[in-house]
Scaffold this motif. Structure first.
Motif, PDB file in Angstrom:
ATOM      1  N   ILE A   1     -24.133 -24.115 -10.645  1.00 26.47           N
ATOM      2  CA  ILE A   1     -23.297 -24.426  -9.741  1.00 26.47           C
ATOM      3  C   ILE A   1     -22.980 -23.378  -8.714  1.00 26.47           C
ATOM      4  CG2 ILE A   1     -21.200 -25.598  -9.128  1.00 26.47           C
ATOM      5  CD1 ILE A   1     -21.596 -27.584 -11.584  1.00 26.47           C
ATOM      6  N   ILE A   2     -22.413 -22.299  -9.498  1.00 25.71           N
ATOM      7  CA  ILE A   2     -22.049 -21.057  -8.822  1.00 25.71           C
ATOM      8  C   ILE A   2     -23.101 -20.584  -7.931  1.00 25.71           C
ATOM      9  CG2 ILE A   2     -21.322 -18.744  -9.086  1.00 25.71           C
ATOM     10  CD1 ILE A   2     -20.080 -19.443 -11.551  1.00 25.71           C
ATOM     11  N   GLY A   3     -24.578 -20.592  -8.317  1.00 28.27           N
ATOM     12  CA  GLY A   3     -25.590 -20.267  -7.711  1.00 28.27           C
ATOM     13  C   GLY A   3     -25.745 -21.051  -6.545  1.00 28.27           C
ATOM     14  N   ILE A   4     -25.605 -22.300  -6.526  1.00 30.50           N
ATOM     15  CA  ILE A   4     -25.553 -23.302  -5.483  1.00 30.50           C
ATOM     16  C   ILE A   4     -24.727 -23.094  -4.164  1.00 30.50           C
ATOM     17  CG2 ILE A   4     -25.529 -25.759  -4.707  1.00 30.50           C
ATOM     18  CD1 ILE A   4     -26.592 -26.658  -7.451  1.00 30.50           C
ATOM     19  N   TYR A   5     -23.628 -22.536  -4.714  1.00 24.63           N
ATOM     20  CA  TYR A   5     -22.596 -22.157  -3.756  1.00 24.63           C
ATOM     21  C   TYR A   5     -23.048 -20.866  -3.075  1.00 24.63           C
ATOM     22  CZ  TYR A   5     -18.378 -20.081  -2.151  1.00 24.63           C
ATOM     23  OH  TYR A   5     -17.410 -19.258  -1.335  1.00 24.63           O
ATOM     24  N   VAL A   6     -23.565 -20.020  -3.956  1.00 27.23           N
ATOM     25  CA  VAL A   6     -24.146 -18.463  -3.121  1.00 27.23           C
ATOM     26  C   VAL A   6     -25.224 -19.134  -2.310  1.00 27.23           C
ATOM     27  CG1 VAL A   6     -25.082 -16.482  -3.627  1.00 27.23           C
ATOM     28  CG2 VAL A   6     -23.256 -17.231  -5.190  1.00 27.23           C
ATOM     29  N   SER A   7     -26.201 -19.775  -2.535  1.00 23.71           N
ATOM     30  CA  SER A   7     -27.238 -20.269  -1.816  1.00 23.71           C
ATOM     31  C   SER A   7     -27.023 -20.793  -0.567  1.00 23.71           C
ATOM     32  CB  SER A   7     -28.019 -21.227  -2.429  1.00 23.71           C
ATOM     33  OG  SER A   7     -27.441 -22.359  -2.681  1.00 23.71           O
ATOM     34  N   ALA A   8     -25.750 -21.530  -0.298  1.00 23.41           N
ATOM     35  CA  ALA A   8     -25.208 -21.983   0.789  1.00 23.41           C
ATOM     36  C   ALA A   8     -24.396 -20.940   1.707  1.00 23.41           C
ATOM     37  CB  ALA A   8     -24.404 -23.135   0.749  1.00 23.41           C
ATOM     38  N   LEU A   9     -23.944 -20.002   1.238  1.00 29.12           N
ATOM     39  CA  LEU A   9     -22.868 -19.077   1.994  1.00 29.12           C
ATOM     40  C   LEU A   9     -23.442 -17.686   1.974  1.00 29.12           C
ATOM     41  CD1 LEU A   9     -19.789 -21.041   0.597  1.00 29.12           C
ATOM     42  CD2 LEU A   9     -20.427 -20.976   3.138  1.00 29.12           C
ATOM     43  N   HIS A  10     -24.176 -17.329   1.067  1.00 29.28           N
ATOM     44  CA  HIS A  10     -24.277 -15.803   1.266  1.00 29.28           C
ATOM     45  C   HIS A  10     -25.761 -15.506   1.062  1.00 29.28           C
ATOM     46  CE1 HIS A  10     -20.272 -14.445   0.168  1.00 29.28           C
ATOM     47  NE2 HIS A  10     -20.024 -15.690  -0.576  1.00 29.28           N
ATOM     48  N   SER A  11     -26.142 -14.152   1.232  1.00 38.69           N
ATOM     49  CA  SER A  11     -27.311 -13.554   1.324  1.00 38.69           C
ATOM     50  C   SER A  11     -28.435 -13.909   0.419  1.00 38.69           C
ATOM     51  CB  SER A  11     -27.533 -12.089   1.899  1.00 38.69           C
ATOM     52  OG  SER A  11     -27.102 -11.499   0.765  1.00 38.69           O
ATOM     53  N   PRO A  12     -29.698 -13.943   0.378  1.00 37.59           N
ATOM     54  CA  PRO A  12     -30.551 -13.910  -0.498  1.00 37.59           C
ATOM     55  C   PRO A  12     -30.290 -12.772  -1.674  1.00 37.59           C
ATOM     56  CG  PRO A  12     -31.746 -14.254   1.529  1.00 37.59           C
ATOM     57  CD  PRO A  12     -30.429 -13.715   1.638  1.00 37.59           C
ATOM     58  N   LYS A  13     -29.986 -11.517  -1.205  1.00 37.48           N
ATOM     59  CA  LYS A  13     -29.639 -10.357  -2.006  1.00 37.48           C
ATOM     60  C   LYS A  13     -28.604 -10.714  -3.044  1.00 37.48           C
ATOM     61  CE  LYS A  13     -31.901  -7.089   0.710  1.00 37.48           C
ATOM     62  NZ  LYS A  13     -32.336  -8.123   2.056  1.00 37.48           N
ATOM     63  N   VAL A  14     -27.461 -11.435  -2.478  1.00 37.74           N
ATOM     64  CA  VAL A  14     -26.428 -11.803  -3.414  1.00 37.74           C
ATOM     65  C   VAL A  14     -26.679 -12.944  -4.336  1.00 37.74           C
ATOM     66  CG1 VAL A  14     -24.001 -12.795  -3.389  1.00 37.74           C
ATOM     67  CG2 VAL A  14     -24.769 -11.078  -1.579  1.00 37.74           C
ATOM     68  N   LEU A  15     -27.579 -13.966  -3.764  1.00 30.60           N
ATOM     69  CA  LEU A  15     -28.110 -14.768  -4.776  1.00 30.60           C
ATOM     70  C   LEU A  15     -29.301 -14.294  -5.795  1.00 30.60           C
ATOM     71  CD1 LEU A  15     -28.327 -17.852  -5.329  1.00 30.60           C
ATOM     72  CD2 LEU A  15     -30.469 -17.949  -3.842  1.00 30.60           C
ATOM     73  N   ALA A  16     -29.840 -13.423  -5.495  1.00 35.36           N
ATOM     74  CA  ALA A  16     -30.600 -12.591  -6.431  1.00 35.36           C
ATOM     75  C   ALA A  16     -29.831 -12.163  -7.579  1.00 35.36           C
ATOM     76  CB  ALA A  16     -31.568 -11.631  -5.788  1.00 35.36           C
ATOM     77  N   ALA A  17     -28.694 -11.284  -7.363  1.00 33.27           N
ATOM     78  CA  ALA A  17     -27.986 -10.650  -8.170  1.00 33.27           C
ATOM     79  C   ALA A  17     -27.142 -11.989  -9.053  1.00 33.27           C
ATOM     80  CB  ALA A  17     -26.868  -9.964  -7.490  1.00 33.27           C
TER      81      ALA A  17
ATOM     82  N   ILE B   1     -32.776 -20.971 -22.760  1.00 34.15           N
ATOM     83  CA  ILE B   1     -33.689 -20.084 -22.241  1.00 34.15           C
ATOM     84  C   ILE B   1     -34.408 -20.936 -21.061  1.00 34.15           C
ATOM     85  CG2 ILE B   1     -35.315 -18.435 -22.156  1.00 34.15           C
ATOM     86  CD1 ILE B   1     -33.987 -17.597 -24.778  1.00 34.15           C
ATOM     87  N   LEU B   2     -35.194 -21.760 -21.757  1.00 36.70           N
ATOM     88  CA  LEU B   2     -36.083 -22.495 -20.737  1.00 36.70           C
ATOM     89  C   LEU B   2     -35.513 -23.441 -19.936  1.00 36.70           C
ATOM     90  CD1 LEU B   2     -38.870 -23.597 -23.250  1.00 36.70           C
ATOM     91  CD2 LEU B   2     -39.060 -21.825 -21.681  1.00 36.70           C
ATOM     92  N   GLY B   3     -34.365 -23.954 -20.142  1.00 34.92           N
ATOM     93  CA  GLY B   3     -33.538 -24.718 -19.186  1.00 34.92           C
ATOM     94  C   GLY B   3     -32.970 -23.752 -18.016  1.00 34.92           C
ATOM     95  N   MET B   4     -32.508 -22.812 -18.477  1.00 30.14           N
ATOM     96  CA  MET B   4     -31.810 -21.766 -17.386  1.00 30.14           C
ATOM     97  C   MET B   4     -32.738 -21.277 -16.548  1.00 30.14           C
ATOM     98  SD  MET B   4     -28.885 -21.066 -16.414  1.00 30.14           S
ATOM     99  CE  MET B   4     -28.449 -20.455 -15.170  1.00 30.14           C
ATOM    100  N   ALA B   5     -33.963 -21.072 -17.296  1.00 31.61           N
ATOM    101  CA  ALA B   5     -35.063 -20.529 -16.221  1.00 31.61           C
ATOM    102  C   ALA B   5     -35.528 -21.399 -15.245  1.00 31.61           C
ATOM    103  CB  ALA B   5     -36.379 -20.144 -17.360  1.00 31.61           C
ATOM    104  N   ALA B   6     -35.633 -22.662 -15.759  1.00 34.48           N
ATOM    105  CA  ALA B   6     -36.031 -23.652 -14.682  1.00 34.48           C
ATOM    106  C   ALA B   6     -34.822 -23.918 -13.861  1.00 34.48           C
ATOM    107  CB  ALA B   6     -36.299 -25.005 -15.536  1.00 34.48           C
ATOM    108  N   ALA B   7     -33.650 -23.670 -14.055  1.00 36.23           N
ATOM    109  CA  ALA B   7     -32.634 -24.253 -13.377  1.00 36.23           C
ATOM    110  C   ALA B   7     -32.194 -23.066 -12.360  1.00 36.23           C
ATOM    111  CB  ALA B   7     -31.449 -24.314 -14.071  1.00 36.23           C
ATOM    112  N   VAL B   8     -32.625 -21.876 -12.486  1.00 33.03           N
ATOM    113  CA  VAL B   8     -32.288 -20.880 -11.548  1.00 33.03           C
ATOM    114  C   VAL B   8     -33.427 -21.001 -10.342  1.00 33.03           C
ATOM    115  CG1 VAL B   8     -31.505 -19.145 -13.147  1.00 33.03           C
ATOM    116  CG2 VAL B   8     -33.850 -19.055 -12.850  1.00 33.03           C
ATOM    117  N   ILE B   9     -34.485 -21.773 -10.531  1.00 25.96           N
ATOM    118  CA  ILE B   9     -35.336 -21.955  -9.439  1.00 25.96           C
ATOM    119  C   ILE B   9     -34.737 -22.663  -8.404  1.00 25.96           C
ATOM    120  CG2 ILE B   9     -37.387 -23.026  -8.614  1.00 25.96           C
ATOM    121  CD1 ILE B   9     -38.684 -22.507 -11.397  1.00 25.96           C
ATOM    122  N   VAL B  10     -33.582 -23.576  -8.590  1.00 23.66           N
ATOM    123  CA  VAL B  10     -32.868 -24.500  -7.742  1.00 23.66           C
ATOM    124  C   VAL B  10     -32.421 -23.730  -6.580  1.00 23.66           C
ATOM    125  CG1 VAL B  10     -31.285 -26.244  -7.443  1.00 23.66           C
ATOM    126  CG2 VAL B  10     -32.865 -26.426  -9.190  1.00 23.66           C
ATOM    127  N   PRO B  11     -31.164 -22.833  -6.841  1.00 27.86           N
ATOM    128  CA  PRO B  11     -30.524 -22.290  -5.800  1.00 27.86           C
ATOM    129  C   PRO B  11     -31.620 -21.576  -4.679  1.00 27.86           C
ATOM    130  CG  PRO B  11     -29.473 -21.783  -7.811  1.00 27.86           C
ATOM    131  CD  PRO B  11     -30.633 -22.297  -8.139  1.00 27.86           C
TER     132      PRO B  11
END
Length: 365
Positions: A126-142, A171-181
């Motif tokens: 959810i934090i990643g989704i917030y970052v994806s909407a408001l901050h840069s790709p480099k912040v999201l990558a971090a 691990i697999l669930g998080m690896a799949a989830a980080v594709i979403v943001p």
């Protein structure tokens, strides 16, 4: 394949104007509701920490219990900040993201239950989704890298206890989830760019000019910048004589000529109607030479139709303050616009440089 790689490259290089996104949400009266939602979502971490301390399987050492209570206090303070104070500025938003990532990961690490850790991983998403909407790709990558690292570290105790299946699921669930943001951010980028582009010429629109100028001028630069306002002379005659369809073709061809003739990295936009705006990072003398190249490029016949352009030019010194930059950009556009109208009054196909307060405008050529 090349198209997808180009899309990813453009996405990675893109700057996001945090204040512009926040203002866009505010204009739809949705900022208050979103702020409340963020604050309420943040309550999950302190609630998990409280339940962990009170559960029969709570940590046995006093240090872990003290840390959990400290995390409860930190989480409540974090939520109160969102619920009771105005929307944060960009720097504060980044700090709040970092605090949330650390607190959520710490709560998960101190919670022995698999369910609590799974919920914590969802909170990082959810934090990643917030970052994806408001901050840069480099912040999201971090933030994404932190989430993956947290998932890996939290899976280690499960592996040590022999619960390989639960560890792999995490691990697999998080690896799949980080594709979403990142996927969401690419979609946001495409939609934002579509909204900021003129549908006819595919140049930036007036809104796009404001957006990218604010980003550009907020950065310190070694040289001054200039704004050029370009208006096609007697364009109404083209529409009246040949029809609006032909007039649109002339606008599209002119836009392409301006795009090609403008220096690399310039901001090229259709300001409205037959008026264009170009922002270049050049001193005034070099910008005058570029303006003359643009004037001659526009004057080349388009089939049987020939149009000319009046160009107004004004210099701008970036202040390094985003709020002040937006104001000065608008003032510089007004000055260049006034110079452009003086060029038209002198017969068109000319360049006029706007003077300072104590210096009159001057015609070039």
């Amino acid at each position: 394949m090349l198209g997808e790689l180009r899309l990813i490259r453009d996405w990675w290089r893109e700057d996001v104007d945090y204040r512009w996104v926040v203002d866009a949400i505010a204009t739809r009266s949705a900022l208050g509701a979103l702020k409340t939602a963020v604050g309420l979502c943040g309550l999950a971490a302190p609630i998990i920490a409280v339940l962990t301390v009170l559960s029969p399987t709570r940590p046995t050492d006093s240090v872990s219990c003290v840390l959990l209570w400290l995390l409860v206090g930190s989480g409540v303070a974090w939520c109160a900040r969102w619920l009771l104070r105005p929307w944060p500025g960009e720097t504060e938003s980044l700090v709040l993201i970092a605090v949330a990532d650390v607190c959520v990961t710490a709560v998960c690490a101190l919670s022995p239950g698999y369910v609590a850790r799974a919920v914590g991983m969802m909170m990082l998403l959810i934090i990643g989704i917030y970052v994806s909407a408001l901050h840069s790709p480099k912040v999201l990558a971090a933030q994404t890298a932190w989430s993956l690292l947290a998932a890996g570290l939290l899976a280690v105790p499960l592996l040590r206890s022999g619960d390989v299946s639960s560890a792999m699921i995490m691990i697999l669930g998080m690896a799949a989830a980080v594709i979403v943001p990142p996927g969401l951010q690419i979609c946001y980028s495409l939609l934002r760019n579509e909204m900021l582009c003129d549908p006819l010429t595919r140049l930036l629109s007036r809104r796009g000019l404001d957006y990218y100028s604010a980003i550009w001028f907020a950065r310190p630069a070694a040289s001054s910048s200039c704004v050029m306002m370009i208006d096609l002379d007697r364009f109404k005659v083209v529409n009246d004589t040949h029809g609006h369809a032909v007039g649109d073709e002339v606008l599209v061809a002119t836009a392409e000529r301006l795009r090609r003739a403008a220096p690399r990295g310039s901001i090229v936009s259709r300001f409205g109607g037959e008026e264009f705006a170009i922002v270049v990072r050049l001193p005034i003398d070099a910008a005058v030479a570029v303006a003359d190249e643009l004037r001659r490029a526009v004057a080349e016949p388009i089939g049987s139709i020939a149009v000319t352009a009046s160009i107004g030019l004004a210099a701008f010194a970036a202040p390094g303050d985003p709020a002040r930059a937006c104001e000065l950009v608008r003032q510089t556009i007004c000055a260049a616009d006034g110079a452009m109208y003086r060029a038209k009054q002198q017969g068109g196909n000319a360049i006029v440089v706007a003077g300072s307060v104590s210096e009159p405008a001057r015609q070039v050529g």
